[in-house]
Design an enzyme around this catalytic site. Structure first.
Site, short mmCIF file in Angstrom:
data_model
loop_
_atom_site.label_atom_id
_atom_site.label_comp_id
_atom_site.label_asym_id
_atom_site.label_seq_id
_atom_site.Cartn_x
_atom_site.Cartn_y
_atom_site.Cartn_z
N HIS A 66 -10.03 5.00 -0.71
CA HIS A 66 -9.33 5.00 0.39
C HIS A 66 -10.07 5.89 1.39
CE1 HIS A 66 -5.11 3.86 -1.34
NE2 HIS A 66 -5.33 3.90 -2.24
N GLY A 67 -9.47 5.66 3.14
CA GLY A 67 -9.84 6.57 3.95
C GLY A 67 -11.24 6.17 4.09
N SER A 76 -12.35 4.12 6.60
CA SER A 76 -13.46 4.12 7.92
C SER A 76 -13.62 5.46 8.57
CB SER A 76 -11.51 4.44 8.59
OG SER A 76 -11.16 3.23 8.63
N ASP A 107 0.88 -1.23 -0.27
CA ASP A 107 0.25 -0.12 -0.32
C ASP A 107 0.69 1.22 0.06
OD1 ASP A 107 -2.54 0.94 0.37
OD2 ASP A 107 -2.36 1.47 2.38
N HIS A 108 0.34 2.12 -0.77
CA HIS A 108 0.68 3.28 -0.35
C HIS A 108 2.68 3.58 -0.93
CE1 HIS A 108 -2.09 5.88 0.27
NE2 HIS A 108 -2.74 5.14 0.59
N HIS A 137 -7.74 9.62 4.93
CA HIS A 137 -7.10 9.34 5.79
C HIS A 137 -7.61 9.62 7.29
CE1 HIS A 137 -4.82 8.55 2.22
NE2 HIS A 137 -5.40 6.54 2.70
N GLY A 138 -8.05 8.66 8.14
CA GLY A 138 -7.48 8.88 9.56
C GLY A 138 -9.02 9.12 9.75
N THR A 141 -8.11 2.19 10.37
CA THR A 141 -8.11 3.94 11.11
C THR A 141 -9.01 2.61 12.23
OG1 THR A 141 -7.58 5.49 10.55
CG2 THR A 141 -8.75 5.84 12.40
#
Ligand code: 13P
Length: 269
Positions: free
Chosen positions: A200-201, A203, A77-78, A172-173, A225
């Protein structure tokens, strides 16, 4: 069995990618996949290498694949360095993400196309990214740069990626306020590129919104997250109950149980 992203999409319409970086996170995710009988993606971020060396992550995943009868994708990932991607492929990763999202478009296209070329020779699938969210650990709060339809079409045509991560209101987060995911933009990009799109992100995005995103072109959601917070909560509650002079393996068992429950919820979408 460890398979690549395209093989996984042939088995299952939509996929969830969960981040792992140690035995507890790895086993918790695989337990959830086993219970739900789902193909999943085990994602290991380039940024985790300081915590767990890449060869160790690869060996852990390969050994665990022998213990479970469900196939999964082993995904890097990333990754921002081509060197890490080459190393991951040599170690048996079946899917990689080249993250050039902070670069100017032309440079992102050039580097991603190079990664696709070297990955294809080894039957490894590639995810590219366009638009900019924020750092992977959510430690910065920046203005999201949404992905455009025009850039997506140009990027996909020239790089020949297998999947494209897009920015459509996701980050993200932990979200400071309710995220507004632009479903119409997902639809338009999907129509233009005709390729699996990645969110992505995931959560903190309402499950009904994720279900809607799946209907309109997103085929892979990335979750980290919520699992991390669930794991921390397990350790925290254990220590509150038993005191700081506790057995770490017992606290980690509770973390693992919480991570499994959190992962299961995403697999039920
Ligand atoms: P979250 O940490 O917000 O779930 O995002 C995970 C992610 O996108 C990993 O690539």
């Amino acid at each position: 069995m460890i398979i690549n992203l395209n093989e996984a999409f042939l088995k299952q319409q939509n996929l969830v990618a969960f981040n792992f970086f140690n035995v507890e996170t790895l086993a918790a995710i695989l337990d959830a996949a086993h219970i739900e009988n789902k193909v999943i993606i085990l994602s290991f971020g380039e940024s985790y290498i300081s915590h767990t060396p890449l060869p160790v992550a690869a060996v852990m995943a390969k050994e665990y694949s022998k213990l479970y009868d469900i196939p999964f994708v082993l995904h890097l990932d990333h990754a921002t360095k081509v060197e890490t991607i080459k190393q991951a492929i040599d170690l048996g990763f079946t899917s990689v993400m080249y993250d050039g999202s902070r670069l100017p478009l032309e440079e992102n296209i050039k580097n991603t196309a190079e990664v696709v070329k070297l990955a294809k020779e080894r039957n490894v699938t590639v995810e590219g990214e366009l638009g900019y969210l924020n750092k992977e650990d959510g430690s910065d709060q920046v203005e999201i740069v949404c992905t455009t339809v025009e850039d997506s079409a140009r990027f996909v045509k020239r790089t020949k990626v297998d999947a494209l991560a897009i920015a459509v209101g996701n980050a993200h987060g932990i979200y400071k306020k309710e995220p507004k995911i632009q479903i119409s933009r997902i639809k338009e990009i999907s129509a233009a590129v005709n390729l699996p799109l990645v969110l992505h992100g995931s959560s903190g995005i309402h499950r009904s919104v994720l279900a809607e995103a799946f209907k309109h072109g997103i085929r892979k959601i990335n979750v980290n997250t919520e699992l991390a917070v669930a794991g921390c909560r397990g350790v925290y509650d254990y220590v509150l109950t038993h005191g700081a002079e506790s057995r770490l393996e017992n606290a980690l068992s509770d973390a693992k149980a919480n991570i499994q429950a959190a992962a299961k919820q995403f697999l039920e979408i």
